[in-house]
Design an enzyme around this catalytic site. Structure first.
Site, PDB file in Angstrom:
ATOM      1  CG  HIS A   9      -1.868   1.167   1.185  1.00 39.44           C
ATOM      2  ND1 HIS A   9      -1.501   2.443   1.576  1.00 39.44           N
ATOM      3  CD2 HIS A   9      -3.156   1.254   0.775  1.00 39.44           C
ATOM      4  CE1 HIS A   9      -2.528   3.264   1.409  1.00 39.44           C
ATOM      5  NE2 HIS A   9      -3.545   2.556   0.930  1.00 39.44           N
ATOM      6  CG  LEU A  72      -2.642  -9.106   5.658  1.00 39.06           C
ATOM      7  CD1 LEU A  72      -2.680  -8.778   7.139  1.00 39.06           C
ATOM      8  CD2 LEU A  72      -2.154 -10.527   5.433  1.00 39.06           C
ATOM      9  N   GLY A  75     -10.056  -5.911  -0.957  1.00 40.17           N
ATOM     10  CA  GLY A  75     -10.697  -4.611  -0.811  1.00 40.17           C
ATOM     11  C   GLY A  75     -10.597  -3.872  -2.137  1.00 40.17           C
ATOM     12  CG  HIS A  77      -6.303  -0.196  -1.664  1.00 39.77           C
ATOM     13  ND1 HIS A  77      -6.669   0.997  -2.253  1.00 39.77           N
ATOM     14  CD2 HIS A  77      -6.114   0.077  -0.347  1.00 39.77           C
ATOM     15  CE1 HIS A  77      -6.698   1.940  -1.325  1.00 39.77           C
ATOM     16  NE2 HIS A  77      -6.391   1.415  -0.169  1.00 39.77           N
TER      17      HIS A  77
END
Lengths: 119, 119
Positions: A9, A72, A75, A77
């Site tokens: 990220h 993890l 989502g 992203h």
């Protein structure tokens, strides 16, 4: 030549970004035969961003780049942002780029958790 | 009796939280002999929060709780927030609570990444 691009990220905390870069280096020691080039890149907040990371792989001679999302959870992203950025980049190159499932989706995650829990 | 408390960050996106809860269930199938009780909990944004998660473990009969931070990076959450919350809780109970290193610190992480990259 196969390259691997680790995509994290990115954090305002430089130590977190540096951990990802170190991980890419350790991964190269481990998988250098399969992926002669391995770089870290970031969705935001840190350099190189994903397109620059892809460009670094290609500049190093990659003819195929595997993008590995170091996330993890499933989502936005993982589901939208990273595929969108990669798709935009694909339009600028003939190099093959594919995205493997994000880290958290691996069936081996349970093995890893079981191992950590047993410490 | 040993319990395991998986601690994730928590997300505004309910699906992400649900993934963590599902992971705890799958981990119980895998490690139920070692940890008869396994629950998921969250640092923020989702239920149960860490103290409530610890309380659930104790209510289920745990005499020892292992806290496993489901985080990739060493950051404030891992270094300060989770230990601080656990320390506060320790003052309210005689149950032994210990925190194992966060997921991203595991040496097995390289194995997992290598496995995912090879897909």
């Amino acid at each position: 030549m196969n390259a691997l691009l680790l995509v994290a990220h990115g954090s305002r905390r430089q130590q977190s970004n540096e951990e990802v870069r170190e991980l890419a280096k350790m991964l190269h020691v481990r998988c250098g035969d399969r992926f002669p080039v391995i770089h870290a890149s970031f969705l935001e907040l840190a350099d190189p961003l994903i397109p620059d990371g892809l460009q670094k792989c290609i500049a190093a001679g990659a003819t195929k780049v595997t993008v590995l999302p170091y996330f993890l959870n499933t989502g936005r992203h993982v589901a939208e942002d990273i595929p969108g950025i990669v798709e935009d980049f694909r339009n600028t190159t003939s190099v093959e780029i594919n995205i493997v499932p994000h880290l958290g989706a691996s069936e081996m995650m349970l093995d890893l958790l079981a191992s950590v829990a047993a410490q």
